[in-house]
Scaffold this motif. Sequence first.
Motif, PDB file in Angstrom:
ATOM      1  N   VAL A  66       9.290   0.550 -57.340  1.00  0.00           N
ATOM      2  CA  VAL A  66       8.436   0.131 -58.446  1.00  0.00           C
ATOM      3  C   VAL A  66       7.735   1.386 -58.953  1.00  0.00           C
ATOM      4  O   VAL A  66       7.055   2.063 -58.174  1.00  0.00           O
ATOM      5  CB  VAL A  66       7.405  -0.922 -58.003  1.00  0.00           C
ATOM      6  CG1 VAL A  66       6.574  -1.398 -59.200  1.00  0.00           C
ATOM      7  CG2 VAL A  66       8.090  -2.099 -57.324  1.00  0.00           C
ATOM      8  N   ALA A  67       7.883   1.704 -60.231  1.00  0.00           N
ATOM      9  CA  ALA A  67       7.427   3.007 -60.696  1.00  0.00           C
ATOM     10  C   ALA A  67       6.912   2.982 -62.121  1.00  0.00           C
ATOM     11  O   ALA A  67       7.334   2.179 -62.949  1.00  0.00           O
ATOM     12  CB  ALA A  67       8.568   4.016 -60.591  1.00  0.00           C
ATOM     13  N   CYS A  68       5.989   3.915 -62.391  1.00  0.00           N
ATOM     14  CA  CYS A  68       5.596   4.248 -63.762  1.00  0.00           C
ATOM     15  C   CYS A  68       6.485   5.398 -64.230  1.00  0.00           C
ATOM     16  O   CYS A  68       6.775   6.315 -63.461  1.00  0.00           O
ATOM     17  CB  CYS A  68       4.131   4.664 -63.811  1.00  0.00           C
ATOM     18  SG  CYS A  68       2.973   3.344 -63.414  1.00  0.00           S
ATOM     19  N   PRO A  69       6.931   5.373 -65.477  1.00  0.00           N
ATOM     20  CA  PRO A  69       7.914   6.356 -65.941  1.00  0.00           C
ATOM     21  C   PRO A  69       7.485   7.803 -65.797  1.00  0.00           C
ATOM     22  O   PRO A  69       8.294   8.655 -65.422  1.00  0.00           O
ATOM     23  CB  PRO A  69       8.124   5.976 -67.411  1.00  0.00           C
ATOM     24  CG  PRO A  69       7.791   4.534 -67.479  1.00  0.00           C
ATOM     25  CD  PRO A  69       6.671   4.346 -66.506  1.00  0.00           C
ATOM     26  N   GLY A  70       6.224   8.124 -66.096  1.00  0.00           N
ATOM     27  CA  GLY A  70       5.800   9.518 -66.062  1.00  0.00           C
ATOM     28  C   GLY A  70       5.955  10.145 -64.693  1.00  0.00           C
ATOM     29  O   GLY A  70       6.553  11.221 -64.537  1.00  0.00           O
ATOM     30  N   ARG A  71       5.416   9.511 -63.666  1.00  0.00           N
ATOM     31  CA  ARG A  71       5.521  10.043 -62.313  1.00  0.00           C
ATOM     32  C   ARG A  71       6.957   9.970 -61.803  1.00  0.00           C
ATOM     33  O   ARG A  71       7.395  10.838 -61.054  1.00  0.00           O
ATOM     34  CB  ARG A  71       4.565   9.293 -61.385  1.00  0.00           C
ATOM     35  CG  ARG A  71       4.592   9.742 -59.920  1.00  0.00           C
ATOM     36  CD  ARG A  71       4.363  11.235 -59.724  1.00  0.00           C
ATOM     37  NE  ARG A  71       3.075  11.697 -60.144  1.00  0.00           N
ATOM     38  CZ  ARG A  71       1.993  11.739 -59.354  1.00  0.00           C
ATOM     39  NH1 ARG A  71       2.058  11.304 -58.113  1.00  0.00           N
ATOM     40  NH2 ARG A  71       0.860  12.217 -59.821  1.00  0.00           N
ATOM     41  N   ILE A 108       5.579   4.281 -56.899  1.00  0.00           N
ATOM     42  CA  ILE A 108       5.136   5.615 -57.274  1.00  0.00           C
ATOM     43  C   ILE A 108       4.489   5.558 -58.645  1.00  0.00           C
ATOM     44  O   ILE A 108       4.978   4.880 -59.546  1.00  0.00           O
ATOM     45  CB  ILE A 108       6.292   6.647 -57.260  1.00  0.00           C
ATOM     46  CG1 ILE A 108       7.427   6.233 -58.194  1.00  0.00           C
ATOM     47  CG2 ILE A 108       6.822   6.851 -55.862  1.00  0.00           C
ATOM     48  CD1 ILE A 108       8.538   7.260 -58.283  1.00  0.00           C
ATOM     49  N   PHE A 109       3.362   6.259 -58.778  1.00  0.00           N
ATOM     50  CA  PHE A 109       2.627   6.294 -60.033  1.00  0.00           C
ATOM     51  C   PHE A 109       1.710   7.502 -60.020  1.00  0.00           C
ATOM     52  O   PHE A 109       1.499   8.143 -58.979  1.00  0.00           O
ATOM     53  CB  PHE A 109       1.812   5.011 -60.241  1.00  0.00           C
ATOM     54  CG  PHE A 109       1.012   4.583 -59.050  1.00  0.00           C
ATOM     55  CD1 PHE A 109      -0.203   5.174 -58.746  1.00  0.00           C
ATOM     56  CD2 PHE A 109       1.481   3.587 -58.215  1.00  0.00           C
ATOM     57  CE1 PHE A 109      -0.935   4.783 -57.640  1.00  0.00           C
ATOM     58  CE2 PHE A 109       0.761   3.180 -57.098  1.00  0.00           C
ATOM     59  CZ  PHE A 109      -0.459   3.786 -56.813  1.00  0.00           C
ATOM     60  N   GLY A 110       1.169   7.829 -61.175  1.00  0.00           N
ATOM     61  CA  GLY A 110       0.290   8.974 -61.304  1.00  0.00           C
ATOM     62  C   GLY A 110      -1.122   8.658 -60.869  1.00  0.00           C
ATOM     63  O   GLY A 110      -1.461   7.543 -60.491  1.00  0.00           O
ATOM     64  N   GLY A 111      -1.968   9.711 -60.913  1.00  0.00           N
ATOM     65  CA  GLY A 111      -3.361   9.530 -60.537  1.00  0.00           C
ATOM     66  C   GLY A 111      -3.626   9.746 -59.077  1.00  0.00           C
ATOM     67  O   GLY A 111      -4.781   9.706 -58.634  1.00  0.00           O
ATOM     68  N   VAL A 112      -2.580   9.951 -58.276  1.00  0.00           N
ATOM     69  CA  VAL A 112      -2.714  10.207 -56.844  1.00  0.00           C
ATOM     70  C   VAL A 112      -1.776  11.356 -56.486  1.00  0.00           C
ATOM     71  O   VAL A 112      -0.923  11.761 -57.271  1.00  0.00           O
ATOM     72  CB  VAL A 112      -2.368   8.951 -56.004  1.00  0.00           C
ATOM     73  CG1 VAL A 112      -3.347   7.823 -56.284  1.00  0.00           C
ATOM     74  CG2 VAL A 112      -0.953   8.483 -56.302  1.00  0.00           C
ATOM     75  N   GLY A 113      -1.919  11.868 -55.262  1.00  0.00           N
ATOM     76  CA  GLY A 113      -1.079  12.972 -54.820  1.00  0.00           C
ATOM     77  C   GLY A 113       0.383  12.585 -54.702  1.00  0.00           C
ATOM     78  O   GLY A 113       0.719  11.429 -54.424  1.00  0.00           O
ATOM     79  N   MET A 114       1.260  13.553 -54.899  1.00  0.00           N
ATOM     80  CA  MET A 114       2.694  13.294 -54.839  1.00  0.00           C
ATOM     81  C   MET A 114       3.240  13.295 -53.425  1.00  0.00           C
ATOM     82  O   MET A 114       4.234  12.621 -53.144  1.00  0.00           O
ATOM     83  CB  MET A 114       3.453  14.324 -55.674  1.00  0.00           C
ATOM     84  CG  MET A 114       3.294  14.144 -57.175  1.00  0.00           C
ATOM     85  SD  MET A 114       4.361  15.228 -58.152  1.00  0.00           S
ATOM     86  CE  MET A 114       6.000  14.619 -57.712  1.00  0.00           C
TER      87      MET A 114
END
Length: 459
Positions: free
Chosen positions: A129-134, A108-114
């Motif tokens: 595997v993730a970016c903290p913000g999303r 999961i990461f930002g820049g795409v739909g949830m």
Amino acid sequence: MLFEDLGLSPALLRALSETGYTTPTPIQAQAIPPALNGEDILGAAQTGTGKTAAFGLPLLQKMAKMTPVKGPRKPRALVLVPTRELAVQVADSLKTYGRHLRLNVTMIFGGVGMQPQIENLRRGVDILVACPGRLIDHLDSGHVKLDAVELLVLDEADRMLDMGFLPSIKRVLSRVPQQRQKMLFSATFEPRIRALAMELLNKPTEVQVAAQNTIAETITHRVHPVDGPRKRDLLVEILSRRHTDQVLIFGKTKHGCNRLAEQLETAGLKSVAIHGNKSQAQRQKALDQFKSGKARILVATDVAARGLDIPNLPLVINHDLPMVAEDYVHRIGRTGRNGASGEALSLVAPEEGGLLRQIQRMLKADIVMQTVDGFEPSRPIRLDAPIPKNGGGQQRRQPMGGRPAQRPGEQKPGGQRAPRKAGARGHGKPADRGAHAHAHTGKPGGRPARSAQRLDSRA
């Protein structure tokens, strides 16, 4: 030493054999055994040495042996990364290494739909595997819970623990059980960042296979002194001479990279640009064009300094020197990977002498200066020159998105959000903005040619 000597399971060894890997790299050989024993790991190695497999292989083996809790499958392992491109690359590597294990890897990461991410989380996850913000968005919305996490990894930990990320990291860690194994990996650990890392680890095994801030010996370095306004002309001259080489060029600003790519196009040099203001689709398209050879030149900000793995990339050019010397390591680490030779050229204006001095001090070596005929600078480069507050026109180092640490709607250190002003843009996810370039090569983890027989993945 072979992978068979490290205590890995038959399923993992089978996957490694199928991809042509038999010999571990030094970071893998030293980190995998203690990681399998459940020890916390603090690992440092220069770029292109296979750190992804160093934490990924023991992670997969431990997850395969553990019995999932009853009920919906919640993440049992969490890998935090600073950029969306690294999330894709790490997840791809884990899927490849664990192809014979019944484990679900989700990113999961930002820049795409949830919504697609929400659906993947609902279906059940073993490794996230993730970016903290999303990730914080999903945590706040109740789409994911981390109370079952038994193993935590911070990849590119020097940036993850930098001041712009620490509040987000702490918010995530507050949702994870305290009794868990932790592994932190990066190419560099500044003393301040290392101290923060040690606070998170419990009597870690330290693995360092090369001196801090070192660069592969297969890379040659050279500086071309030139007046700032003539950098573009010199760049065109160099690229015209080396018309067959694939080239990665680093600039200092998003707008500057766009403009430079356009100017190179006008000069007849097929170029694409990548930076944090471009959407994920635009960045992926640019990278695909670069990787396929449709565009020979990629112009990028420091978003491409980590996680970009282009096999056999022969040349990296610094159109502008980085404000932070350590970023030189990561930029140049895009070439000379997996034992291949590489070349690093830096176009340095007289006012950038202080920045060059920082880099040479960090490397503990001088870099050869070579003036190109017809492009002699109007005055010599003085290494004792003071560094301007803006780094000679460069931006100050920011959290990963290249933005100030506090803007409307972003995270405050205490976990609260600052009020959003009317019309404010952005979503305040420092870990998902200005993400680094992803090069999905089709070779998991940016692996080397099979003839190398080594699992040398991306930085």
